[in-house]
Design a protein around this motif. Structure first.
Motif, short mmCIF file in Angstrom:
data_model
loop_
_atom_site.label_atom_id
_atom_site.label_comp_id
_atom_site.label_asym_id
_atom_site.label_seq_id
_atom_site.Cartn_x
_atom_site.Cartn_y
_atom_site.Cartn_z
N ALA A 93 -0.36 -6.48 4.36
CA ALA A 93 -1.48 -6.04 3.54
C ALA A 93 -2.18 -7.23 2.90
O ALA A 93 -3.42 -7.28 2.82
N ARG A 94 -1.40 -8.21 2.43
CA ARG A 94 -2.01 -9.41 1.83
C ARG A 94 -2.89 -10.13 2.86
O ARG A 94 -4.01 -10.55 2.55
N PRO A 128 0.84 -1.21 0.00
CA PRO A 128 0.00 0.00 0.00
C PRO A 128 0.87 1.25 0.00
O PRO A 128 2.08 1.17 0.23
N ARG A 156 -6.12 -8.06 3.49
CA ARG A 156 -7.04 -8.11 2.35
C ARG A 156 -7.67 -9.47 2.18
O ARG A 156 -8.78 -9.59 1.65
N ASP A 211 -10.18 -3.31 3.31
CA ASP A 211 -9.17 -2.69 2.48
C ASP A 211 -8.11 -2.06 3.37
O ASP A 211 -8.37 -1.77 4.55
N VAL A 212 -6.94 -1.88 2.84
CA VAL A 212 -5.86 -1.18 3.53
C VAL A 212 -5.75 0.21 2.91
O VAL A 212 -5.42 0.35 1.73
N CYS A 263 -3.63 2.69 3.72
CA CYS A 263 -2.25 3.11 3.55
C CYS A 263 -1.42 2.44 4.63
O CYS A 263 -1.93 1.67 5.44
N ALA A 264 -0.14 2.76 4.64
CA ALA A 264 0.75 2.29 5.68
C ALA A 264 1.61 3.46 6.12
O ALA A 264 1.81 4.42 5.38
N CYS A 312 -8.35 -2.16 -4.29
CA CYS A 312 -8.47 -3.42 -3.56
C CYS A 312 -9.92 -3.78 -3.28
O CYS A 312 -10.20 -4.70 -2.53
N LEU A 341 -1.81 0.16 8.21
CA LEU A 341 -0.73 -0.68 8.71
C LEU A 341 0.39 0.20 9.26
O LEU A 341 0.73 1.23 8.65
#
Length: 334
Positions: free
Chosen positions: A235-236, A53, A239, A315-316, A318-319, A119, A220
């Motif tokens: 992230a994987r 992300p 999601r 969904d993510v 951002c990080a 995503c 994250l």
């Protein structure tokens, strides 16, 4: 007698700056400037792993910033969680603002049809996605590392960042939803391709956390990004909840056993690991049972868990990290 007095003073006052070693300072003014003096920036590792992300970092991982992170992580300088948390909070705000700006552009381009992120998450709300609190999801440390250090550095910094964000009016909580499901090798000495292979499929979402994730806006967080492999794997894992959230049984979270108490995470329990937590962190944990109970009630009430929970999409946004490798700051892309 003089040595005894010095040892007693060191228990109350910081012995030296975590960045440069200057005496009697948790982090001196010049080191704070190196950590948080510049606006957080978007960073990209090279090569950039698939699924990573957008990441924002407060400072390059060098000199005083590197020393402060290592002092907190490896030498137990827990007082540094405050300034490190402030830096992480700035990176989180930068990521949220960027996501909001991107979502505004999408809404202008497609007003009549609900937009979705890359995503699958719906765009809407003050930060460009579903309503609800911002959820800071720390990347977990390996169990053996937590045992050796006596704490989980990223999680501790996340609690400090959450306190800073709440004081600024951002509805946020820490959700330690990720855990390692297999042993991974030590990442030091591995190149980017080896790190990706080492971490592939290593993380999973703890039981009962899928619906909690679908009720908020996931960011994250970690203390450091080098190759981006850890954040891409996190992230994987988050999601992947989208594919199983509808089939997931409703969590029955009892006080002291939910995700905030360390159940299913990389640590054995917050009561042991966070005895030295800051006041804000302790407040987060004291409120954990009430928040978990509220989360449980919202899960059991149709439509009450947030705008995105109806279709189980997670969904993510951002990080955010405290620091990233200097090379990641130097990459300029359109």
């Amino acid at each position: 007698m003089r040595d005894w007095w010095r040892d007693l003073t060191d228990l109350v006052l910081p012995a030296e700056c975590g960045g440069c070693g200057r005496p009697r300072a948790v982090l001196c003014a010049p080191c704070r400037t190196a950590l948080s003096g510049a606006p957080p920036r978007r960073v990209r590792p090279v090569p950039e792993p698939a699924g990573l992300p957008p990441v924002h970092a407060a400072a390059p991982y060098a000199d005083e910033v590197r020393a402060a992170l290592l002092a907190h992580k490896e030498r137990g300088a827990l007082a540094l969680s405050g300034p490190l948390g402030e830096a992480l909070a700035g990176a989180v705000r930068a990521g949220l603002n960027a996501a909001s700006a991107g979502a505004a552009g999408v809404r202008e381009a497609a007003v009549a049809r609900p937009a979705r992120t890359s995503c699958g998450g719906r765009v809407g709300g003050p930060y460009g996605t579903r309503g609800g609190s911002v959820l800071l999801v720390p990347v977990p440390s390996a169990r053996r590392a937590v045992r050796a250090r006596g704490h989980d550095p990223a999680r501790r910094i996340a609690y400090a960042a959450a306190g800073e964000l709440r004081r600024a009016g951002v509805p946020v909580r820490v959700l330690p939803a990720l855990r390692q499901r297999r042993v991974v090798a030590d990442q030091s000495g591995l190149n980017s391709r080896q790190r990706l292979a080492n971490l592939a499929g290593a993380l999973t979402v703890a039981p009962g956390c899928g619906r909690l994730l679908s009720a908020g806006r996931v960011v994250l967080v970690d203390d450091l990004m080098t190759t981006g492999a850890s954040l891409a794997e996190a992230a994987r894992a988050v999601r992947a909840v989208s594919r199983t959230a509808e089939a997931e049984p409703e969590p029955d979270i009892a006080p002291g056993t939910g995700p905030d108490a360390g159940a299913g995470s990389s640590i054995s329990g917050a009561a042991f690991v966070y005895l030295g937590e800051t006041g804000e962190g302790r407040g987060e944990q004291r409120n954990g049972s009430a928040q978990q109970s509220a989360g449980r009630r919202s899960v059991r009430t149709p439509g009450a868990a947030g705008a995105g929970s109806a279709d189980g999409i997670v969904d993510v946004m951002c990080a955010a990290v405290v620091a990233a490798s200097p090379d990641a700051f130097e990459i300029l892309r359109n």
